[in-house]
Design a protein around this motif. Structure first.
Motif, mmCIF file in Angstrom:
data_model
loop_
_atom_site.group_PDB
_atom_site.id
_atom_site.type_symbol
_atom_site.label_atom_id
_atom_site.label_comp_id
_atom_site.label_asym_id
_atom_site.label_seq_id
_atom_site.Cartn_x
_atom_site.Cartn_y
_atom_site.Cartn_z
ATOM 1 N N PHE A 10 42.305 41.795 40.579
ATOM 2 C CA PHE A 10 41.441 40.992 41.270
ATOM 3 C C PHE A 10 42.462 40.052 42.307
ATOM 4 C CE2 PHE A 10 39.161 41.809 37.356
ATOM 5 C CZ PHE A 10 37.810 41.456 37.805
ATOM 6 N N VAL A 11 41.858 40.049 43.555
ATOM 7 C CA VAL A 11 42.367 39.155 44.304
ATOM 8 C C VAL A 11 41.486 38.111 45.036
ATOM 9 C CG1 VAL A 11 43.747 38.841 46.628
ATOM 10 C CG2 VAL A 11 43.843 40.730 45.288
ATOM 11 N N ASN A 68 43.945 35.716 40.844
ATOM 12 C CA ASN A 68 44.562 36.821 41.290
ATOM 13 C C ASN A 68 45.247 37.606 39.945
ATOM 14 O OD1 ASN A 68 44.203 36.351 43.728
ATOM 15 N ND2 ASN A 68 46.377 35.583 44.390
ATOM 16 N N LEU A 69 44.785 38.579 39.560
ATOM 17 C CA LEU A 69 44.919 39.102 38.148
ATOM 18 C C LEU A 69 45.206 40.767 38.412
ATOM 19 C CD1 LEU A 69 41.975 37.622 36.303
ATOM 20 C CD2 LEU A 69 44.299 36.818 36.106
ATOM 21 N N VAL A 70 46.129 41.233 37.339
ATOM 22 C CA VAL A 70 46.438 42.715 37.439
ATOM 23 C C VAL A 70 45.948 43.293 35.915
ATOM 24 C CG1 VAL A 70 48.050 44.622 37.624
ATOM 25 C CG2 VAL A 70 48.028 42.540 38.873
ATOM 26 N N ILE A 71 45.229 44.063 35.772
ATOM 27 C CA ILE A 71 44.794 44.590 34.612
ATOM 28 C C ILE A 71 45.426 46.140 34.201
ATOM 29 C CG2 ILE A 71 42.808 45.134 33.050
ATOM 30 C CD1 ILE A 71 41.062 43.396 34.504
ATOM 31 N N ASN A 98 33.587 32.277 41.259
ATOM 32 C CA ASN A 98 33.714 31.631 42.785
ATOM 33 C C ASN A 98 35.281 31.964 43.409
ATOM 34 O OD1 ASN A 98 30.719 31.534 43.376
ATOM 35 N ND2 ASN A 98 30.954 29.578 42.182
ATOM 36 N N GLY A 99 35.856 32.964 42.643
ATOM 37 C CA GLY A 99 37.241 33.051 43.166
ATOM 38 C C GLY A 99 38.293 32.561 42.409
#
Length: 580
Positions: free
Chosen positions: A440-441, A421-424, A63-64
């Motif tokens: 991901f935001v 909030n992620l960066v892959i 859920n975010g």
């Protein structure tokens, strides 16, 4: 197909599968039944920033929010599982000062042209009456909050997001007290879904160039005096109003001043007050003056911080470092020579973050007019090459930025309970060879795909339009329209060279390029005993130009331009007396 089944995808097929089976993700408030709300990224190298790296770890998103991080984490049965073997997971990057998502300011020239102060122009722009108190307040609209004017359809938001940026401090920039910034996440169909914190900062612009207009306070000393007086007036109001409220009989009531009320409220909320200071003289001045205005000062610019890092550390003031490093002109007069000070400034500016880190100064990075967000990371890498540790550079783009703005309890690191909030990536985020696979935001997944090159146009080198020629510019200054002349040559690969002339003199264009009808370039002016870069960006539409000029202290002015006459390649050679 039900939404809550487990999908296990190997890294090599992840993008290919998703490319042919794209799911539209929306914000939680508009989520539909088929959307995954639960993810688990497994077998990945995780860089939490707040702790040591985790090899073969798992991040669970629900859920975010991030609900679990670690080596041995249970995967919920409802999660969409992404096999992260060979991938690295970072916290989403933060651009610590920008105008992303904000409309381009275009104050209208008042009827009859002539002189008019900043406040009236801003009032026309905002559809408001100009600020008034005991006296007129030029360039003063602190009640404007970036969150109220967000435009989710700003194309730059997607561009920044695909470069790994998930969050930004969006802040107004026009005027001396232009307004209050907001922390926003770079995704959402509605402005309200993007806002993380609003208001978040109070911005001050003291760098008045005087390049295209006059009138008080056109000089820097006038702007500094004005800012100081506003804070003095606010401090007086903070004492006078309660006294009057408690004992109104027999006392003259204080005048109502919207500026004082709003600034006082911001100070009582302990909002960071952003103050510009780029060169050594400006930094030393602000270290002495600004603490009198607020106990929560943050300097921005600070490219000559290498000379003042210990002084900044002694004051315990955090800073935002402009990553748009100064560069020499590409097409300079071979007879001209740069001053020793300018050469030293260009050479040592990227070493500023290392000097700040060594002195113990907390700092964050911001784009500072960079138009390609990938250049933000490239310029951060220049700081690493100049002595900054990669860990410190990453913190400046994540946790330290969040901490400076008071949102480290929800952003900046990979920890349970924080916003997802992620960066892959495929590797080190500062390496040019690394690819960003997805972002991901707010727990929403966005695939990053390679953009197709723009269509080729005969004779245009693959770019749209041709800027070659002489252009008559009208610059909308705080005190009325001013004229400038732009002479430019566009090479087949889209590189721009030339000069810009105004009543301040003539400057050479640097870092010029045009792509898909959008152009950018910079030029350098000497302001306040130091070189200041002016960043220009805009669009070419037939025989007209339209864009903005951003000055070193955050001051922005709009301009339009028309071709001086003749086809490209001829107009350039015209002069005041006709053809050459």
């Amino acid at each position: 197909m039900p939404a809550w089944f487990v999908r296990r995808l190997a890294p090599g097929v992840l993008v290919a599968v998703c490319a042919v089976a794209v799911v539209a993700f929306h914000s939680p408030r508009s989520a539909q039944a088929e959307e995954p709300r639960y993810f688990a990224i497994t077998n990945a190298r995780i860089i939490p920033v707040s702790g040591p790296p985790i090899d073969g770890g798992t991040v669970v998103i629900s859920n975010g929010l991030i609900t679990a991080v670690g080596k041995d984490v249970a995967v919920p049965p409802e999660a969409w599982v992404i096999d992260g073997k060979g991938l690295t997971v970072y916290p989403g990057l933060i651009d610590a000062l920008t105008d992303l998502g904000l409309p381009s300011a275009a104050p209208a020239t008042p009827p009859g042209g002539g002189q008019q102060n900043v406040a009236a122009l801003l009032a026309a722009q905002q559809g408001q009456r100009q600020a008034r108190g005991p006296e007129d307040r030029p360039g003063t609209t602190p009640w404007l909050v970036a969150a109220d004017d967000l435009k989710p359809n700003d194309r730059r938001i997607q561009t920044w997001r695909e470069a790994g940026f998930t969050t930004a401090l969006a802040a107004p920039s026009n005027g001396i007290f232009p307004g209050q910034g907001s922390i926003i996440n770079l995704a959402g169909e509605e402005p309200g879904a993007m806002v993380v914190k609003a208001p978040a900062t109070l911005q001050v612009n003291t760098a008045r160039t005087g390049g295209f207009g006059g009138g008080f306070p056109s000089a820097l000393m006038g702007a500094l005096a004005y800012v100081k007086q506003v804070f003095i007036d606010t401090a007086w109001y903070a004492q006078a109003q309660p006294v009057y409220d408690a004992h109104p009989r027999g006392l003259e009531r204080p005048d109502y001043d919207r500026t004082e009320r709003v600034i006082l409220a911001a100070l009582r909320r302990d909002e960071p007050v952003l103050v510009p200071a780029n060169n050594e003289l400006q930094i030393r001045r602000m270290l002495e003056m600004a603490p009198e205005w607020s106990s929560h000062i943050v300097l921005y610019g600070v490219q000559e911080g290498y000379a003042t890092a210990n002084l900044i550390a002694a004051k315990k003031i955090p800073v935002l470092v402009n990553l748009r490093w100064p560069e020499p002109a590409r097409d300079t007069d071979p007879e001209s020579e740069d001053s020793l000070r300018t050469l030293r400034y260009r050479d040592k500016a990227p070493s500023t973050p290392a000097a700040l880190a060594k002195a113990g100064v907390k700092f964050a990075f911001y784009s500072g007019g960079i138009t390609n967000p990938k250049d933000i990371l490239r310029n951060a890498k220049k700081s690493i090459d100049a002595g900054l540790s990669a860990d410190a550079a990453l913190r400046a783009l994540t946790l330290d930025a969040a901490d400076i703005f008071g949102v480290s309890d929800r952003l900046g690191s990979i920890e349970p309970g924080k916003i997802a909030n992620l960066v892959i990536t495929t590797g080190d985020i500062f390496s040019d060879r690394t690819q960003i696979k997805m972002v991901f935001v707010d727990g929403r997944r966005f695939l990053v795909r390679e953009q197709a090159p723009p269509p080729q146009e005969p004779g245009a080198g693959g770019r749209s339009g041709n800027l070659t020629g002489r252009w008559n510019l009208i610059v909308v200054s705080p005190q009325g329209d001013e004229q400038a002349t732009l002479e430019v040559t566009q090479s087949p690969d889209g590189t721009l060279s030339g000069s810009i002339s105004s009543r301040m003199g003539t400057a050479t264009l640097t870092n010029g390029s045009v792509s898909d009808a959008r152009f950018t370039f910079t030029f350098t002016m000497t302001i306040d005993a130091g070189p200041t870069d002016v960043s220009v960006s805009g669009t070419l539409e037939g025989a007209t130009l339209k864009g903005t000029m951003s000055f070193g202290g955050g001051f922005v002015m709009d301009f339009t331009g028309t071709r001086a006459g003749g086809p490209p390649g001829i107009a350039m050679w015209e002069n005041e007396g006709g053809r050459r």
